[in-house]
Design an enzyme around this catalytic site. Structure first.
Site, mmCIF file in Angstrom:
data_model
loop_
_atom_site.group_PDB
_atom_site.id
_atom_site.type_symbol
_atom_site.label_atom_id
_atom_site.label_comp_id
_atom_site.label_asym_id
_atom_site.label_seq_id
_atom_site.Cartn_x
_atom_site.Cartn_y
_atom_site.Cartn_z
ATOM 1 N N HIS A 206 0.786 -1.235 0.000
ATOM 2 C CA HIS A 206 0.000 0.000 0.000
ATOM 3 C C HIS A 206 0.817 1.282 0.000
ATOM 4 C CE1 HIS A 206 0.841 -0.566 4.291
ATOM 5 N NE2 HIS A 206 0.676 0.732 4.428
HETATM 6 N N1 UDP Z 1 -2.900 -5.807 9.248
HETATM 7 C C1 UDP Z 1 -4.171 -6.364 9.448
HETATM 8 N N2 UDP Z 1 -4.906 -6.734 8.348
HETATM 9 C C2 UDP Z 1 -4.443 -6.609 7.076
HETATM 10 C C3 UDP Z 1 -3.138 -6.057 6.880
HETATM 11 C C4 UDP Z 1 -2.401 -5.657 7.988
HETATM 12 O O1 UDP Z 1 -4.608 -6.524 10.590
HETATM 13 O O2 UDP Z 1 -5.153 -6.969 6.132
HETATM 14 C C5 UDP Z 1 -2.128 -5.358 10.428
HETATM 15 C C6 UDP Z 1 -0.738 -5.944 10.549
HETATM 16 O O3 UDP Z 1 -0.719 -7.142 11.277
HETATM 17 C C7 UDP Z 1 -0.003 -4.866 11.305
HETATM 18 C C8 UDP Z 1 -0.679 -3.588 10.850
HETATM 19 O O4 UDP Z 1 -1.915 -3.969 10.284
HETATM 20 O O5 UDP Z 1 -0.210 -5.035 12.696
HETATM 21 C C9 UDP Z 1 0.177 -2.850 9.860
HETATM 22 O O6 UDP Z 1 -0.547 -1.847 9.279
HETATM 23 P P1 UDP Z 1 -0.181 -1.225 7.855
HETATM 24 O O7 UDP Z 1 0.610 -2.189 7.063
HETATM 25 O O8 UDP Z 1 -1.441 -0.693 7.290
HETATM 26 O O9 UDP Z 1 0.664 0.044 8.264
HETATM 27 P P2 UDP Z 1 2.217 0.389 8.302
HETATM 28 O O10 UDP Z 1 2.808 -0.485 9.373
HETATM 29 O O11 UDP Z 1 2.777 0.157 6.952
HETATM 30 O O12 UDP Z 1 2.253 1.831 8.685
#
Ligand code: UDP
Length: 365
Positions: A206
């Site tokens: 994403h």
């Molecule tokens: N996550 C979730 N469902 C999904 C994809 C990710 O629960 O379909 C959780 C994942 O386990 C982690 C968090 O969302 O705890 C990460 O969020 P994201 O990847 O959106 O954000 P980033 O860490 O890149 O800022």
């Protein structure tokens, strides 16, 4: 002591849940309130996490919704100023690196309220990432900087942050993983998506640099097409990615692959599917850490990571420019049992939030 924690987007909920729990079980009474800015507002990106993480409904929901990052920042700031005036918190806690993080931090700072940043000091050294700017600016104005890994301490010292403000405490996202790993038996995600343990790849993508333009999405499609010969792929699609796939008319091409395309998964489903996967492909921040904790080989599509311990000690490998050939080579090795084994970084033990609470009590009461 009254403490207000701010959540806004998906990666915030699993970090605030253990902190709120630690505040509630404190021997010193802490009045712990939660404000949800509404940066992520649809059910799959927000409400399901309150359910899975047993978080109470937020005390305030700002309903900020969609808009440019500037619009979101301005609206969050105006609303929070009114709430902080009324609530007069002793401390505001912000987590991570999203728009809500920096917007809330700036209001606390302007109003003379003490500010704690959880997940401070992480640096990708890539200033094209909006998250990098949010992290750097929030750290500059925080009174308590709670850090997950050694590199964060070094980065903050290099930016001349007072060492008395810096606390290496471990990782609140891992607190949630440790805590909720035992609850995943309540989901039948493997059966539901017809997946066999250790016989599928899980993918999340994403980041704007990967999904906001056609070449990025067609490269991802090629990766899926090449790997689909070896392993089934499950890809819970982030709303940002879905919007672009529809806009560019690519969704049908994705559906034709050896793939399960789903909406974003609930937390318990997602961590269960990570745990039983053969390999994780991602550009997420948090997923790099979770895969390292779980010991599952992870490929991260970034030119740099703000979480270097996941590469140095953990199971993470970086691949730049969505390189298809490199991906196939690395994933083949993983599927042959030669993926990185890795170790769990120091203090990633499920107790980071307790350490944060104890430091705050010691320094503020
Ligand atoms: N996550 C979730 N469902 C999904 C994809 C990710 O629960 O379909 C959780 C994942 O386990 C982690 C968090 O969302 O705890 C990460 O969020 P994201 O990847 O959106 O954000 P980033 O860490 O890149 O800022």
């Amino acid at each position: 002591m009254k403490i207000i924690s701010i959540v806004g987007a998906r990666p915030n909920f699993m970090k605030v849940a253990p902190i709120h729990r630690a505040f509630l079980t404190s021997s010193v009474k802490i009045d712990s309130k939660i404000i949800h800015t509404g940066q992520h507002f649809d059910k799959k990106m927000s409400q399901v996490f309150f359910n899975d993480l047993q978080l109470p409904q937020p005390d305030y929901f700002l309903g900020i919704g969609q808009g440019s990052s500037t619009e979101l920042t301005a609206r969050i700031m105006l609303d929070l100023e009114l709430i902080f005036k009324e609530e007069k918190p002793d401390l505001v806690v912000v987590v991570g690196d999203v728009t809500s993080t920096f917007a809330s931090a700036l209001v606390a700072n302007r109003m003379g309220i003490k500010l704690a940043h959880v997940e401070a000091g992480l640096r990708s050294f890539d200033r094209d990432m909006p998250e990098e700017i949010n992290r750097m600016l929030t750290d500059q104005i925080s009174d308590f900087l709670f850090v997950t890994e050694d590199s964060g301490v070094r980065n903050l010292l290099n930016e001349n942050i007072d060492s008395n403000k810096i606390h290496l405490v471990g990782n609140c996202m891992i607190d949630s993983l440790v805590h909720y790993n035992d609850y995943t038996h309540s989901t039948d995600a493997l059966e539901q998506y017809q997946l066999e343990p250790q016989d599928y790849i899980i993918m999340t993508m994403h980041r704007p640099s990967n999904v906001d333009y056609e070449k990025g999405l067609t490269d991802i499609l090629q990766i899926i097409e090449s790997l689909g010969h070896f392993n089934k792929i499950i890809f819970p699609v982030h709303p940002r990615t879905e919007k672009k796939l529809i806009e560019l008319n690519l969704l049908d091409d994705f559906k034709k692959q050896n793939i399960v395309l789903t909406e974003p998964l609930a937390y318990l489903e997602f961590i269960k599917l990570m745990r039983f996967s053969s390999c994780i492909l991602t550009d997420s921040g948090g997923v790099q850490e979770e895969s390292t904790y779980l010991g599952i080989p992870c490929v991260t599509y970034r030119k740099s990571t703000e979480r270097p311990v996941t590469v140095e000690l953990g199971t993470n490998v970086l691949i730049e420019d969505l390189d298809v050939l490199k991906t196939v080579t690395v994933v083949k090795e993983i599927l042959n049992g030669n993926g990185k084994k890795g170790q769990i970084p120091a203090l990633w033990d499920g107790n980071a939030a307790i350490r944060i609470r104890d430091i705050l009590i010691q320094e503020m009461v």
